[in-house]
Design a protein around this motif. Structure first.
Motif, short mmCIF file in Angstrom:
data_model
loop_
_atom_site.label_atom_id
_atom_site.label_comp_id
_atom_site.label_asym_id
_atom_site.label_seq_id
_atom_site.Cartn_x
_atom_site.Cartn_y
_atom_site.Cartn_z
N GLY A 15 0.82 -1.20 0.00
CA GLY A 15 0.00 0.00 0.00
C GLY A 15 0.86 1.26 0.00
N PHE A 16 0.19 2.38 0.15
CA PHE A 16 0.87 3.67 0.18
C PHE A 16 1.79 3.74 1.40
N ALA A 17 3.00 4.24 1.18
CA ALA A 17 3.96 4.38 2.27
C ALA A 17 4.67 5.72 2.14
N ILE A 18 4.64 6.52 3.18
CA ILE A 18 5.27 7.84 3.17
C ILE A 18 6.78 7.71 2.93
N TRP A 19 7.39 6.67 3.48
CA TRP A 19 8.84 6.54 3.31
C TRP A 19 9.20 6.41 1.84
N ARG A 20 8.35 5.78 1.04
CA ARG A 20 8.63 5.66 -0.39
C ARG A 20 8.54 7.01 -1.08
N ILE A 158 17.32 17.74 7.53
CA ILE A 158 17.94 16.97 8.62
C ILE A 158 16.93 16.07 9.33
N PRO A 159 15.81 16.59 9.84
CA PRO A 159 14.87 15.67 10.50
C PRO A 159 14.21 14.69 9.52
N VAL A 160 13.97 15.12 8.29
CA VAL A 160 13.35 14.22 7.31
C VAL A 160 14.27 13.05 6.99
N LEU A 164 13.77 9.10 7.75
CA LEU A 164 13.86 8.08 6.71
C LEU A 164 14.82 6.97 7.12
N ALA A 165 15.98 7.34 7.66
CA ALA A 165 16.94 6.33 8.11
C ALA A 165 16.33 5.44 9.19
N TRP A 166 15.62 6.07 10.12
CA TRP A 166 14.96 5.29 11.18
C TRP A 166 13.89 4.38 10.58
N ARG A 167 13.07 4.94 9.69
CA ARG A 167 11.95 4.19 9.12
C ARG A 167 12.42 2.98 8.31
N LEU A 168 13.52 3.16 7.57
CA LEU A 168 14.06 2.04 6.79
C LEU A 168 14.58 0.92 7.68
N GLY A 169 14.86 1.23 8.93
CA GLY A 169 15.35 0.21 9.86
C GLY A 169 14.26 -0.49 10.66
N THR A 170 13.03 -0.03 10.53
CA THR A 170 11.96 -0.66 11.31
C THR A 170 11.58 -2.02 10.70
N PRO A 171 11.16 -2.95 11.53
CA PRO A 171 10.78 -4.28 11.01
C PRO A 171 9.63 -4.22 9.99
N ALA A 172 8.68 -3.30 10.19
CA ALA A 172 7.54 -3.21 9.27
C ALA A 172 7.99 -2.87 7.85
#
Length: 181
Positions: A15-20, A158-160, A164-172
């Motif tokens: 589905g839609f993902a903000i990280w993408r 910087i925060p974005v 993104l780095a954090w989000r790419l590391g999440t199990p989901a």
């Protein structure tokens, strides 16, 4: 008739993902950077015949920086494309690259911020000396605006990028990536 995978098939729904979206924006900005560095390098190269030996050395240094930035931007494009296609090999290197970009934004933004008083004073003096020359006044005003916008974009990036780095590391997110067979 639509085929559906069993619930435990191994990959999360697509589905839609903000990280993408953020990865796409990063890819587009890196592509824009590639074009800018390539154009600058071409302009420098075209001026090589008109330069003194001292200026030629400076031009070679600028060309080296342009090529380094061009290669870095190209690497970001490849990593972003890999993540957009959900290739597992691209996830961890893009996390590292976003960390490096955060450090670069901090360092370069800090240097710009430290030089702001000098830039502000010099541009204010230039505006005072230019009088009624509208073209040059507009160029100085444009340079001041670009300086401020660049600082603001670095502050937003910087925060974005950290997110993104954090989000790419999440199990989901991690389970959405495909490993090579």
């Amino acid at each position: 008739m639509m085929a559906t995978a069993p619930a435990g098939a191994g990959h999360a729904p697509r589905g839609f993902a903000i990280w993408r979206v953020v990865v796409w924006l990063l890819l587009l900005l890196a592509a824009f950077g590639c074009v800018q560095y390539l154009n600058h390098a071409q302009l420098l190269w075209a001026q090589r015949a008109n330069l003194s030996p001292t200026d030629t050395v400076a031009m070679h240094h600028m060309l080296a920086w342009d090529i380094a930035y061009l290669l870095a931007a190209f690497a970001i494009i490849v990593l972003c494309a890999g993540c957009i296609l959900r290739q597992a090999w691209a996830r961890m290197p893009l996390r590292v690259a976003t960390g490096v970009l955060v450090l670069w934004a901090l360092v370069s933004g800090g240097m710009m911020l430290a030089r702001w008083p000098q830039f502000d004073r010099a541009s204010a003096d230039a505006l005072a000396q230019l009088g009624h020359d509208a073209i040059l006044r507009n160029a100085v005003v444009h340079a001041r605006r670009v300086y401020r916008i660049t600082l603001a974009l670095k502050a937003v990036a910087i925060p974005v990028l950290l997110w993104l780095a954090w989000r790419l590391g999440t199990p989901a997110v991690s389970m959405q990536f495909r490993h090579r067979r």
